[in-house]
Motif scaffolding. Structure first.
Motif, PDB file in Angstrom:
ATOM      1  N   THR A  17       0.817  -1.148   0.113  1.00 15.35           N
ATOM      2  CA  THR A  17       0.001   0.157   0.135  1.00 15.35           C
ATOM      3  C   THR A  17       0.813   1.317  -0.002  1.00 15.35           C
ATOM      4  O   THR A  17       2.043   1.049   0.463  1.00 15.35           O
ATOM      5  N   THR A  18       0.283   2.262  -0.272  1.00 17.48           N
ATOM      6  CA  THR A  18       0.926   3.531  -0.495  1.00 17.48           C
ATOM      7  C   THR A  18      -0.038   4.773   0.232  1.00 17.48           C
ATOM      8  O   THR A  18      -1.328   4.467   0.068  1.00 17.48           O
ATOM      9  N   THR A  19       0.457   5.542   0.971  1.00 15.21           N
ATOM     10  CA  THR A  19      -0.180   6.576   1.531  1.00 15.21           C
ATOM     11  C   THR A  19      -0.537   7.794   0.768  1.00 15.21           C
ATOM     12  O   THR A  19       0.303   8.068   0.164  1.00 15.21           O
ATOM     13  N   GLN A  20      -1.773   7.913   0.308  1.00 12.65           N
ATOM     14  CA  GLN A  20      -2.150   9.221  -0.380  1.00 12.65           C
ATOM     15  C   GLN A  20      -3.061   9.870   0.549  1.00 12.65           C
ATOM     16  O   GLN A  20      -3.625   9.801   1.539  1.00 12.65           O
ATOM     17  N   TYR A  21      -3.397  11.167   0.003  1.00 12.96           N
ATOM     18  CA  TYR A  21      -4.303  12.166   0.734  1.00 12.96           C
ATOM     19  C   TYR A  21      -5.527  12.505  -0.420  1.00 12.96           C
ATOM     20  O   TYR A  21      -5.288  12.820  -1.568  1.00 12.96           O
ATOM     21  N   VAL A  22      -6.785  12.773   0.127  1.00 10.34           N
ATOM     22  CA  VAL A  22      -7.696  13.330  -0.466  1.00 10.34           C
ATOM     23  C   VAL A  22      -7.351  14.776  -0.941  1.00 10.34           C
ATOM     24  O   VAL A  22      -7.281  15.578   0.198  1.00 10.34           O
ATOM     25  N   ASN A  23      -7.588  15.076  -2.021  1.00  6.36           N
ATOM     26  CA  ASN A  23      -7.226  16.471  -2.399  1.00  6.36           C
ATOM     27  C   ASN A  23      -8.473  16.838  -3.660  1.00  6.36           C
ATOM     28  O   ASN A  23      -8.130  16.924  -4.693  1.00  6.36           O
ATOM     29  N   ALA A  24      -9.461  17.079  -2.916  1.00  2.85           N
ATOM     30  CA  ALA A  24     -10.911  17.334  -3.807  1.00  2.85           C
ATOM     31  C   ALA A  24     -11.381  18.800  -3.492  1.00  2.85           C
ATOM     32  O   ALA A  24     -10.878  19.288  -2.495  1.00  2.85           O
ATOM     33  N   LYS A  25     -12.556  18.888  -4.063  1.00  2.00           N
ATOM     34  CA  LYS A  25     -13.085  20.167  -3.671  1.00  2.00           C
ATOM     35  C   LYS A  25     -13.764  20.255  -2.331  1.00  2.00           C
ATOM     36  O   LYS A  25     -14.104  21.234  -1.607  1.00  2.00           O
ATOM     37  N   GLY A  26     -13.914  18.916  -1.975  1.00  2.00           N
ATOM     38  CA  GLY A  26     -14.487  18.786  -0.707  1.00  2.00           C
ATOM     39  C   GLY A  26     -14.553  17.202  -0.325  1.00  2.00           C
ATOM     40  O   GLY A  26     -13.687  16.623  -0.817  1.00  2.00           O
ATOM     41  N   LYS A  37     -22.321   4.892  -8.514  1.00  2.00           N
ATOM     42  CA  LYS A  37     -23.736   4.693  -7.982  1.00  2.00           C
ATOM     43  C   LYS A  37     -23.710   3.502  -7.079  1.00  2.00           C
ATOM     44  O   LYS A  37     -24.640   3.203  -6.524  1.00  2.00           O
ATOM     45  N   ALA A  38     -22.490   3.268  -6.751  1.00  2.00           N
ATOM     46  CA  ALA A  38     -22.355   2.050  -5.579  1.00  2.00           C
ATOM     47  C   ALA A  38     -22.683   2.604  -4.283  1.00  2.00           C
ATOM     48  O   ALA A  38     -22.692   3.727  -4.031  1.00  2.00           O
ATOM     49  N   LYS A  39     -23.039   1.779  -3.374  1.00  2.00           N
ATOM     50  CA  LYS A  39     -23.434   2.103  -1.976  1.00  2.00           C
ATOM     51  C   LYS A  39     -22.259   2.834  -1.235  1.00  2.00           C
ATOM     52  O   LYS A  39     -21.151   2.572  -1.337  1.00  2.00           O
ATOM     53  N   LYS A  40     -22.774   3.993  -0.670  1.00  2.00           N
ATOM     54  CA  LYS A  40     -21.606   4.726   0.097  1.00  2.00           C
ATOM     55  C   LYS A  40     -21.584   3.953   1.323  1.00  2.00           C
ATOM     56  O   LYS A  40     -22.529   3.878   2.145  1.00  2.00           O
ATOM     57  N   LEU A  41     -20.318   3.812   1.779  1.00  2.00           N
ATOM     58  CA  LEU A  41     -19.876   3.131   3.002  1.00  2.00           C
ATOM     59  C   LEU A  41     -19.465   4.183   4.117  1.00  2.00           C
ATOM     60  O   LEU A  41     -19.671   3.923   5.282  1.00  2.00           O
ATOM     61  N   ALA A  42     -18.863   5.343   3.714  1.00  2.00           N
ATOM     62  CA  ALA A  42     -18.203   6.265   4.557  1.00  2.00           C
ATOM     63  C   ALA A  42     -18.024   7.485   3.870  1.00  2.00           C
ATOM     64  O   ALA A  42     -17.788   7.613   2.499  1.00  2.00           O
ATOM     65  N   VAL A  43     -17.977   8.751   4.644  1.00  2.00           N
ATOM     66  CA  VAL A  43     -17.489   9.932   4.045  1.00  2.00           C
ATOM     67  C   VAL A  43     -16.048  10.089   4.467  1.00  2.00           C
ATOM     68  O   VAL A  43     -15.671  10.121   5.572  1.00  2.00           O
ATOM     69  N   ILE A  44     -15.062  10.440   3.700  1.00  2.00           N
ATOM     70  CA  ILE A  44     -13.871  10.742   3.874  1.00  2.00           C
ATOM     71  C   ILE A  44     -13.515  12.146   3.631  1.00  2.00           C
ATOM     72  O   ILE A  44     -13.758  12.905   2.684  1.00  2.00           O
ATOM     73  N   TYR A  61      -8.879   1.175  -4.911  1.00  2.00           N
ATOM     74  CA  TYR A  61      -9.277   0.424  -3.799  1.00  2.00           C
ATOM     75  C   TYR A  61      -8.402   0.798  -2.507  1.00  2.00           C
ATOM     76  O   TYR A  61      -7.357   0.692  -2.678  1.00  2.00           O
ATOM     77  N   VAL A  62      -8.865   1.159  -1.619  1.00  2.00           N
ATOM     78  CA  VAL A  62      -8.325   1.860  -0.493  1.00  2.00           C
ATOM     79  C   VAL A  62      -8.595   1.253   1.043  1.00  2.00           C
ATOM     80  O   VAL A  62      -9.773   0.688   0.938  1.00  2.00           O
ATOM     81  N   GLN A  63      -7.974   1.654   1.939  1.00  2.00           N
ATOM     82  CA  GLN A  63      -8.202   1.273   3.210  1.00  2.00           C
ATOM     83  C   GLN A  63      -8.319   2.753   3.982  1.00  2.00           C
ATOM     84  O   GLN A  63      -7.403   3.422   3.973  1.00  2.00           O
ATOM     85  N   PHE A  64      -9.526   2.947   4.424  1.00  2.00           N
ATOM     86  CA  PHE A  64      -9.685   4.240   5.422  1.00  2.00           C
ATOM     87  C   PHE A  64     -10.227   3.825   6.678  1.00  2.00           C
ATOM     88  O   PHE A  64     -10.958   2.878   6.875  1.00  2.00           O
ATOM     89  N   GLY A  65      -9.334   3.757   7.677  1.00  2.00           N
ATOM     90  CA  GLY A  65      -9.917   3.215   9.115  1.00  2.00           C
ATOM     91  C   GLY A  65      -9.751   1.895   9.051  1.00  2.00           C
ATOM     92  O   GLY A  65      -8.804   1.016   8.612  1.00  2.00           O
ATOM     93  N   LYS A  66     -10.741   1.382   9.370  1.00  2.00           N
ATOM     94  CA  LYS A  66     -10.887  -0.158   9.447  1.00  2.00           C
ATOM     95  C   LYS A  66     -11.673  -0.480   8.283  1.00  2.00           C
ATOM     96  O   LYS A  66     -12.161  -1.820   8.186  1.00  2.00           O
ATOM     97  N   GLN A  67     -12.036   0.360   7.194  1.00  2.00           N
ATOM     98  CA  GLN A  67     -12.896  -0.027   6.168  1.00  2.00           C
ATOM     99  C   GLN A  67     -12.206  -0.160   4.986  1.00  2.00           C
ATOM    100  O   GLN A  67     -11.223   0.675   4.571  1.00  2.00           O
TER     101      GLN A  67
END
Length: 86
Positions: A17-26, A37-44, A61-67
């Protein structure tokens, strides 16, 4: 798509794995499939660090916390956007 669970050694997974950062408008959504359109699991939250396991066809495909789930690759950056803030 059929997914077969694998029992990976945690050290092997971390090495891949590599660490990356969310860099979006929000904030972005972690989804259960590589589809807008897939099910939303969490907000990052924007600028959060996440572990990228793999990327293909515009999705990561990412790991965020335990998800684990999928996010748009275009919303990710290898540079920490917080480092540029004063």
């Amino acid at each position: 798509m059929c997914m077969v669970p694998f029992d990976f050694d945690s050290q092997q997974v971390e090495a891949a794995t590599t660490t990356q950062y969310v860099n979006a408008k929000g904030d972005i959504y972690l989804r259960d499939a590589a589809n807008s359109k897939a099910k939303k699991l969490a907000v990052i939250k924007n600028h959060s660090a996440i572990s990228v396991i793999s990327s293909s066809k515009g999705w990561s495909y990412v790991q965020f916390g335990k998800q684990n789930g999928y996010v748009h690759t275009s919303a990710l950056s290898k540079k920490n956007p917080k480092e540029n803030q004063v």
